[in-house]
Design an enzyme around this catalytic site. Structure first.
Site, PDB file in Angstrom:
ATOM      1  N   GLN A 123     -17.391 -13.498 -34.969  1.00  0.00           N
ATOM      2  CA  GLN A 123     -16.308 -12.606 -34.557  1.00  0.00           C
ATOM      3  C   GLN A 123     -15.137 -12.568 -35.537  1.00  0.00           C
ATOM      4  O   GLN A 123     -14.455 -11.567 -35.635  1.00  0.00           O
ATOM      5  CB  GLN A 123     -15.825 -12.998 -33.160  1.00  0.00           C
ATOM      6  N   HIS A 161     -26.327  -3.674 -38.480  1.00  0.00           N
ATOM      7  CA  HIS A 161     -26.681  -2.854 -39.646  1.00  0.00           C
ATOM      8  C   HIS A 161     -27.815  -1.873 -39.332  1.00  0.00           C
ATOM      9  O   HIS A 161     -27.865  -0.779 -39.875  1.00  0.00           O
ATOM     10  CB  HIS A 161     -27.084  -3.757 -40.827  1.00  0.00           C
ATOM     11  N   ASP A 212     -18.903  -7.394 -40.655  1.00  0.00           N
ATOM     12  CA  ASP A 212     -19.049  -7.674 -42.094  1.00  0.00           C
ATOM     13  C   ASP A 212     -17.780  -8.288 -42.691  1.00  0.00           C
ATOM     14  O   ASP A 212     -17.855  -9.188 -43.526  1.00  0.00           O
ATOM     15  CB  ASP A 212     -19.356  -6.371 -42.864  1.00  0.00           C
ATOM     16  N   ARG A 220     -10.789 -24.601 -31.187  1.00  0.00           N
ATOM     17  CA  ARG A 220     -12.223 -24.478 -30.945  1.00  0.00           C
ATOM     18  C   ARG A 220     -12.775 -23.342 -31.801  1.00  0.00           C
ATOM     19  O   ARG A 220     -12.317 -22.209 -31.700  1.00  0.00           O
ATOM     20  CB  ARG A 220     -12.470 -24.177 -29.458  1.00  0.00           C
ATOM     21  N   ASN A 276     -22.873 -22.178 -26.814  1.00  0.00           N
ATOM     22  CA  ASN A 276     -21.906 -21.373 -26.092  1.00  0.00           C
ATOM     23  C   ASN A 276     -22.614 -20.367 -25.191  1.00  0.00           C
ATOM     24  O   ASN A 276     -23.385 -19.538 -25.667  1.00  0.00           O
ATOM     25  CB  ASN A 276     -21.007 -20.596 -27.058  1.00  0.00           C
ATOM     26  N   ASN A 312     -16.483 -21.373 -19.495  1.00  0.00           N
ATOM     27  CA  ASN A 312     -15.833 -20.117 -19.880  1.00  0.00           C
ATOM     28  C   ASN A 312     -15.776 -19.225 -18.650  1.00  0.00           C
ATOM     29  O   ASN A 312     -16.808 -18.971 -18.027  1.00  0.00           O
ATOM     30  CB  ASN A 312     -16.656 -19.379 -20.944  1.00  0.00           C
ATOM     31  N   GLU A 345     -12.950 -21.352 -22.491  1.00  0.00           N
ATOM     32  CA  GLU A 345     -12.504 -19.974 -22.733  1.00  0.00           C
ATOM     33  C   GLU A 345     -11.910 -19.394 -21.467  1.00  0.00           C
ATOM     34  O   GLU A 345     -12.515 -19.489 -20.395  1.00  0.00           O
ATOM     35  CB  GLU A 345     -13.674 -19.060 -23.140  1.00  0.00           C
TER      36      GLU A 345
HETATM   37  C1  BGC Z   1     -17.673 -15.119 -25.472  1.00  0.00           C
HETATM   38  C2  BGC Z   1     -16.730 -14.625 -26.549  1.00  0.00           C
HETATM   39  C3  BGC Z   1     -16.207 -13.255 -26.179  1.00  0.00           C
HETATM   40  C4  BGC Z   1     -15.471 -13.366 -24.858  1.00  0.00           C
HETATM   41  C5  BGC Z   1     -14.843 -12.070 -24.378  1.00  0.00           C
HETATM   42  C6  BGC Z   1     -17.207 -14.841 -24.071  1.00  0.00           C
HETATM   43  O1  BGC Z   1     -18.303 -14.511 -23.282  1.00  0.00           O
HETATM   44  O2  BGC Z   1     -17.965 -16.475 -25.655  1.00  0.00           O
HETATM   45  O3  BGC Z   1     -17.400 -14.624 -27.767  1.00  0.00           O
HETATM   46  O4  BGC Z   1     -15.393 -12.700 -27.142  1.00  0.00           O
HETATM   47  O5  BGC Z   1     -16.366 -13.779 -23.867  1.00  0.00           O
HETATM   48  O6  BGC Z   1     -15.805 -11.106 -24.135  1.00  0.00           O
END
Ligand code: BGC
Length: 551
Positions: free
Chosen positions: A40, A60, A73, A98, A187, A332, A404
Site C-alpha cells: 500500500q 497490471h 507502482d 506496525r 494479516n 483488526n 488496526e
Molecule cells: C487491511 C488494510 C486496509 C484496511 C482498510 C484492512 O482490512 O489490513 O490493508 O487498508 O483494512 O480497508
C-alpha cells in the site's frame, strides 16, 4: 485579569461543554501505534530487482478491477521516503510502528535461491531508523502480497506453501529478529482466503466460492503454526520477542436483540469470521468451531460432495500443533453489521456452495449509522466494545492488541470526522478495559494515505495526507495527526482538543487540487472547524475588549 479568564472559561464551556470531564486516561503501559503495509505504501514495485507479487500482476493485467484504474507502482513512495515516514511516526508520539515486509522485495521469486540484498537493506535501514527514535517496530510477515510465482503453484491453496513460507519467515527472523521484538505472521487470513479465492475481490482474484477459501485457511493456519514453533524453538530465547497473528472481524449485531434466532445468527457469524482462525489457535480444545464443522459437513453432503466435507479436517496431531501458537491476539476491526439468519429457501440468493451460504447469515446496516469514505465502513463504536468483550469471553481473556482501527474519507486535511471516530472508538476500548478486557495496545490505521486495494486512491485512511499528484508525494499532517499525537502523548482522550489548521497545513491545502478537500464538505466537519474558528475570533475580540476595559 482573573475575572477576564473566568469569563473566557465560562464562554468556552457554554459553547463546547465542560472539556475537563471529557478527558479519560489509559493504563500507564498502554501501547500506542500506527500502521501501514508494504504494497500500500512502498511503491518501487520493480526497483532493485524486486519480484512480481499477485497484486502487481492483478493491477497490471486487469486495471479495471481497481475503482480508479490505479496501482501501487509508486503509491506513497515509501521505498524512497522511509526517513520522512519515520519522522512522521515520531511526531505522532507513538511507541510502535506496525508495517509489513514485501516477500518479493526480499525473495524476488518467493524461494530461498534468490535473496535480494537491496530488499534486506531497505528493511534493515527502516528498522534502525525507528530504533534510533525509540520506536518499536512491529512487523507483519505477510500482508497479502504473495509472490506471483507461488500463485502459479496454487498459492495458499497448495500445502507446499507451508515450508516455503517457513523458509521466508526463517530468513526474516535471522535478518531482523535481533531488533524486531513484536511479530505477526499473517494479516487478516479471512480477507486473504475468502476475498482472494472465494469471491473475486482481491488478488489473486479467483471466483470459486465454497471450496478454495477453506483450503487456503487450512494451509495458512498450519503455516502460521510452523513459523511460531520455529520461532519458539530457534529464536525466541535469544531474541526475546513475541509472535502473534492478526485476525479481522466486524461486530455482528443481532438485528433484533430480542430475537433468539438473530442472536444465534450473530454467534454463528462470529464463529465463521473470528472462530474460523481463532478457535484453532486460542480455544482450549483447538480445531475449527463445531458449528462450522457441522454445518459445512451437512451442507456438503446435501450438495452431493459425499462424505468428504468441503472444510478440510485436521488430524489430532495438527490440532495440538496449532493450539496455543500466539503470544497475543491481534485484532483488526472497523465497523458493525446487523445480522439475521438466512431462510431455508435461501431467498437472498447466496451462491451454493459458498462461505456466505455455509454461514447462513444475512448482513445489513442500520441506515441511521454514520457513514465514511467507504460504503462498507459505518461508524459504530459500541461494536468494537462488544467484539473485544466477545473475544475476551470466548478465549478466556487473551491479551488483545488492536492492530488496526481507523476510518476512511475522500480527502482533505480537516478530517474532524476521523478525530471523532478515534475519540469514540477509543472510548469504547477504554470502556472494555475498565470492564476487565485485556487490551494492551491500539494501532491506528493508517500512517498515511495509500493505495487502498480495490478502491485505489479514492478512499483515504491516513493521519498524514499524501499528495499523489506531486512527484514528491508530499506528506502533510491532517488535523487527526495532531489529535492522535496528543492522545498518545497524554495517554488520554480529550474531546475538547480540536486544533485548527496551522500555517503549514493551510499552505499545503492551498496547493491541493480542488477535489481533494471533499471530506470537510461532505461530513459537515467544516462546520465544526468553523465553529471553533469563530470561537477563537470571539475570544480574541473578548480579550481585546476586556483589556481595553481594564486599561
Ligand atoms: C487491511 C488494510 C486496509 C484496511 C482498510 C484492512 O482490512 O489490513 O490493508 O487498508 O483494512 O480497508
Amino acid at each position: 485579569m482573573r475575572a477576564s479568564f473566568k469569563f473566557i472559561s465560562v464562554l468556552i464551556v457554554a459553547i463546547h461543554g465542560d472539556p475537563v470531564s471529557k478527558t479519560r486516561t489509559f493504563p500507564q503501559d498502554f501501547l500506542w501505534g500506527v500502521g501501514s503495509s508494504a504494497y500500500q505504501i512502498e511503491g518501487g514495485w520493480n526497483a532493485d530487482n524486486k519480484g512480481e507479487s499477485i497484486w502487481d500482476r492483478m493491477v497490471h493485467t486487469y486495471p479495471d478491477k481497481i475503482v480508479d484504474q490505479s496501482n501501487g507502482d509508486i503509491t506513497s513512495d515509501s521505498y524512497h521516503q522511509w526517513r520522512r515516514d519515520v519522522q512522521m511516526v515520531k511526531d505522532l508520539h507513538v511507541s510502535t510502528y506496525r508495517f509489513s515486509l514485501s516477500w518479493t522485495r526480499i525473495m524476488p521469486g518467493g524461494y530461498m535461491n534468490h535473496v535480494s540484498t537491496a530488499g534486506i537493506k531497505y528493511y534493515s535501514n527502516l528498522i534502525d531508523e525507528l530504533l534510533r527514535y525509540n520506536i518499536t517496530p512491529m512487523v507483519t510477515i505477510y500482508h497479502w502480497d504473495l509472490p506471483q510465482r507461488l500463485q502459479e503453484l496454487g498459492g495458499w491453496t497448495n500445502p507446499e506453501i507451508i515450508p516455503i513460507f517457513k523458509d521466508y519467515a526463517r530468513l526474516v527472523l535471522e535478518m531482523f529478529g535481533d531488533r524486531v521484538k513484536t511479530w505477526t505472521t499473517l494479516n487478516e487470513p479471512w480477507h486473504v482466503c475468502e476475498y482472494g479465492y472465494g469471491v473475486d475481490y482481491m488478488a489473486p482474484s479467483y471466483d470459486f466460492p465454497g471450496i478454495p477459501a477453506y483450503l487456503c485457511t487450512h494451509n495458512m493456519l498450519k503455516a502460521h503454526a510452523e513459523v511460531v514453533h520455529m520461532y519458539r524453538e530457534q529464536f525466541q530465547k535469544r531474541q526475546r520477542g513475541r509472535m502473534g497473528i492478526t485476525i479481522d472481524s466486524s461486530w455482528m449485531q443481532p438485528k433484533d436483540a430480542n430475537s433468539p434466532e438473530d442472536r444465534e445468527a450473530s454467534e454463528r457469524a462470529l464463529q465463521f469470521y473470528v472462530g474460523w482462525f481463532a478457535h484453532p489457535i486460542f480455544s482450549k480444545e483447538g480445531n475449527y468451531p463445531k458449528v462450522m464443522i457441522d454445518r459445512i459437513r451437512n451442507l456438503s453432503r446435501e450438495q452431493g460432495f459425499g462424505s468428504r466435507s468441503r472444510l478440510p479436517e485436521f488430524t489430532e496431531e495438527e490440532v495440538r500443533r496449532i493450539r496455543g501458537t500466539a503470544d497475543f491476539f491481534g485484532l483488526n476491526s472497523y465497523t458493525t453489521y446487523l445480522v439475521h439468519p438466512n431462510d431455508h429457501n435461501n431467498s437472498v440468493n447466496f451462491r451454493v456452495p459458498s462461505f456466505d451460504h455455509d454461514m447462513g447469515v444475512v448482513q445489513t446496516r442500520d441506515p441511521n449509522w454514520q457513514g465514511s469514505g467507504s460504503t462498507w465502513l459505518k461508524v459504530v463504536p459500541k461494536g468494537l466494545y462488544n467484539l473485544i468483550r466477545w473475544i475476551h469471553r470466548e478465549y478466556d481473556g487473551p491479551e488483545i492488541i488492536i492492530t488496526e482501527n481507523g476510518v476512511s474519507d475522500r480527502g482533505g486535511l480537516e478530517d474532524y470526522a476521523r478525530v471523532d471516530y478515534l475519540n469514540s472508538y477509543l472510548s469504547a476500548v477504554l470502556d472494555a478495559i475498565e470492564d476487565g478486557v485485556n487490551v494492551s495496545g491500539y494501532i491506528v490505521w493508517s500512517l498515511m494515505d495509500s493505495f487502498e486495494w480495490k478502491a485505489g486512491f479514492t478512499e483515504k485512511f491516513g493521519l498524514y495526507h499524501v499528495d499523489f499528484n506531486s512527484p514528491k508525494r508530499t506528506r502533510t499532517p491532517k488535523i487527526s495527526a495532531k489529535v492522535y499525537g496528543h492522545i498518545c502523548k497524554s495517554n488520554s482522550i480529550d474531546w475538547s482538543y480540536r486544533p485548527v489548521l496551522d500555517e503549514q497545513q493551510l499552505v499545503a491545502m492551498a496547493q491541493l487540487p480542488a477535489d481533494d478537500d471533499s471530506l470537510a464538505k461532505a461530513s459537515g466537519a467544516a462546520s465544526t472547524a468553523t465553529i471553533w474558528s469563530w470561537s477563537l475570533v470571539l475570544l480574541m475580540v473578548t480579550l481585546v475588549g476586556l483589556n481595553t476595559w481594564h486599561c
